[in-house]
Design a protein around this motif. Sequence first.
Motif, mmCIF file in Angstrom:
data_model
loop_
_atom_site.group_PDB
_atom_site.id
_atom_site.type_symbol
_atom_site.label_atom_id
_atom_site.label_comp_id
_atom_site.label_asym_id
_atom_site.label_seq_id
_atom_site.Cartn_x
_atom_site.Cartn_y
_atom_site.Cartn_z
ATOM 1 N N TYR A 660 0.848 -1.182 0.000
ATOM 2 C CA TYR A 660 0.000 0.000 0.000
ATOM 3 C C TYR A 660 0.894 1.245 0.000
ATOM 4 O O TYR A 660 1.990 1.228 0.561
ATOM 5 N N GLN A 703 -0.691 1.245 11.378
ATOM 6 C CA GLN A 703 -1.828 0.665 10.671
ATOM 7 C C GLN A 703 -1.470 -0.695 10.067
ATOM 8 O O GLN A 703 -2.226 -1.662 10.176
ATOM 9 N N LEU A 704 -0.308 -0.760 9.414
ATOM 10 C CA LEU A 704 0.085 -2.045 8.815
ATOM 11 C C LEU A 704 0.312 -3.096 9.898
ATOM 12 O O LEU A 704 -0.032 -4.267 9.724
ATOM 13 N N TRP A 707 -3.033 -4.427 10.877
ATOM 14 C CA TRP A 707 -3.543 -5.372 9.879
ATOM 15 C C TRP A 707 -2.874 -6.732 10.012
ATOM 16 O O TRP A 707 -3.509 -7.779 9.866
ATOM 17 N N ARG A 708 -1.581 -6.718 10.270
ATOM 18 C CA ARG A 708 -0.857 -7.996 10.390
ATOM 19 C C ARG A 708 -1.336 -8.793 11.595
ATOM 20 O O ARG A 708 -1.369 -10.023 11.580
ATOM 21 N N ALA A 710 -4.359 -8.599 12.952
ATOM 22 C CA ALA A 710 -5.786 -8.894 12.932
ATOM 23 C C ALA A 710 -6.006 -10.336 12.504
ATOM 24 O O ALA A 710 -5.294 -10.868 11.644
ATOM 25 N N PRO A 870 -8.584 3.213 5.700
ATOM 26 C CA PRO A 870 -7.963 1.983 6.208
ATOM 27 C C PRO A 870 -8.901 0.794 6.243
ATOM 28 O O PRO A 870 -8.512 -0.333 5.913
ATOM 29 N N GLU A 871 -10.182 1.039 6.630
ATOM 30 C CA GLU A 871 -11.079 -0.098 6.754
ATOM 31 C C GLU A 871 -11.375 -0.742 5.409
ATOM 32 O O GLU A 871 -11.633 -1.952 5.320
ATOM 33 N N ALA A 874 -7.988 -2.646 4.082
ATOM 34 C CA ALA A 874 -7.696 -3.939 4.712
ATOM 35 C C ALA A 874 -8.308 -5.083 3.945
ATOM 36 O O ALA A 874 -7.781 -6.200 3.917
#
Length: 893
Positions: A660, A703-704, A707-708, A710, A870-871, A874
């Motif tokens: 991204y 943020q990344l 995500w990782r 989640a 962001p949402e 993802a």
Amino acid sequence: MARRPSPGPTGRGVPLSVYVTALVLVPLLGVLALTGALVRSAVDRSGSAAEAARSVAAVAVLERVRVAVEQEVVPVLTVAALDSPELVAQLGLPAMFVETARTQAATGLEAARTATDAAVAEVPADSSAAPAAEAAATALAPLRGDGTGELSFADVVATYDGYLQVSDDLAQAQRRAGEGARDEDISATTRAAVADVALLSRTAQAAGREIPLFLSSLTEVDQAVGAEDWLSARAEYRAAAAALAGLTAPELQQAWADASATGPVPAVDAVLDAQAVPGAQPMGILAVQGLVTQSNSRSAQLADLIDTAVSRAEAAAVADQAAARSTTTTTTVVCGALVLLTAAAVALVWRSLSRSLRRLAGRAQDVSEGTLVDVEVGGPREVRTVSSALRAAVASLRRIQDQAGAVARGDLDHALLDEPLPGPLGEVVHASVQQIVSAVRARQELQSALTHQAEHDALTELPNRAQALRLASAALHRAQRSGAMIGLLFVDLDGFKAVNDGFGHAAGDEVLRQTAHRLHDAVRSGDVVCRLGGDEFVVLVEPAESEDDLVELANRLVETVSAPIVVGASTVSVGASVGIATSRDGGTDADALLAQADAAVYRAKAAGRGRAELFDEALRAQLVERSELQAAIAAGLAGGEMRLVYQPVHDVRSGAVIGYEALIRWDRPGHGTVPPDLFIGAAEASRLICDLDRWVLAEATSQLAAWRDAPGPARPGEPTVAVNISGRHLVDSRVVADVAAALAASGLPAELLVLEVTETVLVDDPTAYEHLATLRATGVGIAIDDFGTGYTSIGQLRSMPVDTLKIDRSFIASDEPSHRTLVGMMIHAAHAFGLTVVAEGVEEPCQLEALRADSCDQVQGYLMSRPVPPEEAAGAADDGVQRARPQHPAPTR
């Protein structure tokens, strides 16, 4: 005033302390090396002594095992003899006696076996004798039968031979242990003690073998054993006993002499010597039992002697170890003391010498600075010699000072001037007086030349920056009196650094000289062209008729400068951007006028270069507006008005999302969403851009990382996040720490962060280049953004600290065949240098197909996905490649 020359590079060269240290250090290193060798030798001797002690101990424990094994043989033979009816009949033994003797022999056999097992168990597991003892125990197991007390085997001969073989194996192990002890680096005392152990072991082995062979010949258990065998064993024992005369320990000599005089040793010898006589009467069973008992006692005596010898050898080995350790300690202490004494001596000598030298150096420094001080004479002889010479030099300099004072006062008739100093210096000073009048005239000419040099640039012969400001100030004063307009044109060359990098600084100097001539020829005779420095020039127009005339002149200068320039065998081209500032009635000062022209040229460069811009009220208003915008940006950053959107980066072949690009957005209250193009430029004009970069770094990495962490299905590979870094931030000394802090706070691995920089920043500033190299060494990826819009050559990619090349959207969107060809060349060249290629601004399917045909690695653009919150980002990797056609170009940053 001319600058007084420096006395010389006094801080350079190798200090005297280095030479002194080297003189001491070389022999000291030799002493340390010798000490190390002695210590190593002592340590080796200590190890050898320890190993010898272990080997001797192994001989002792193996001796006890061997004796126990051999003592099992006699009960075995006894049982075999009593089980033989022929032998019982031959001996005329009563049945009741045979039964009783048979029971006693069986009981003795069990006791012997128990003693053997105990001797094996006493062998330490870490001893070198352990393998031989274990092998003996293993070999004895089948020879003993089922352990019920009855002989469970039919072949007595095989059992007898097996026992003898076990005894031989143990004897061999003893000999090897003794030889191992003798082979170590041990003292003569220890070696003699080890030799005593070997002599006693040989005697004990011969004695242990003698009785079983004798009994075997009597009982005829083994038909292969006859009188010759035990007589040979008898001779071997006597040879071994005779060799005991060579024992070195007096206590062992005396113990053997006592054993040989009385007790079982002479008793066994008497019986066996009598049986060795041809035709001797065979022994009865009771005599045999007595002989066995005496033989066991003899073996016990020899075992005691061996234990004594072993104890003596071990004590000698321990003494060797202690001596080696003492040698090590003594050598180390002596060496340490020698080093300390040497260091102390050097320190004392150096303190005395350095104190004298510092005092002398201080006086010499005073003299070099023009202070003629008195020089004390002291210290070592060499220092005193130098001090005396310096004192004489100071005296001569004082006379020169007096003569110079007379000349400075104009007192050319002073008597001092008639007294030249001795030597060549005196002749020179005297001759200088005669040349004083000529020197005064020459000084006027020199002063004029120096004034010109101080006011003009050495390369172009144009007035320099200081002179330009003086000329502008004078023109403004005249304009204030006359009411005329003054114009100042700030000319900044475009692409000059590319000439310097591509053709060398000599070519750059030639370009600057030719540009200066062109500017001078293009203006009126009353106008002045000046060089501010680097590739910046100004043109002072006095008077200026109108702003339109100044704009026309500026455009003419742009055209003139942009014409090709021949440098040697090459032809190069540079451009020019011009900023115009004016003043009516001298209403401003020179510095402000220059700042206004500088602001105008900045706008010209921002507008695309190669053009002229006029500093007017609109620009003034823009500067005010920029200041207000910068304040709003700072407040917005502090107030949480900034947010990030993410545009996915797709793999060309698979279409998968592999990363991204984080893009900043500003939701300014009362203004809505402010496009990046409207506030990033204002931030870059100040240090605000560094604060924005830090915020984006922290937000994007966090943020990344989220995500990782989640939950969700595993995906092949891990996506990266790309963050734009401004040129101002990249040259900031804190940029490396800022990136490291963002990674540490988020816990994101460095290899998942990509920093995007423009090629202009990378080429123009060496500091930025160094910072990028440092960041890349930490594992962070580096990408050149908008490649093709700057001045980076394809060849420079080889040496740049970058991993990825991002081709600017203008090349991707162009329909020109040449641009398509250029894109393919960029991709193949980047691949040749091991770089990954990302195409930006992909908006049409045909563009994607063309990039796929050219083997482009990755793409991003509206064809795949717009920048999304962001949402939504993802889930982009799970949704596949989007094919929506764009309506507007994608905003950057």
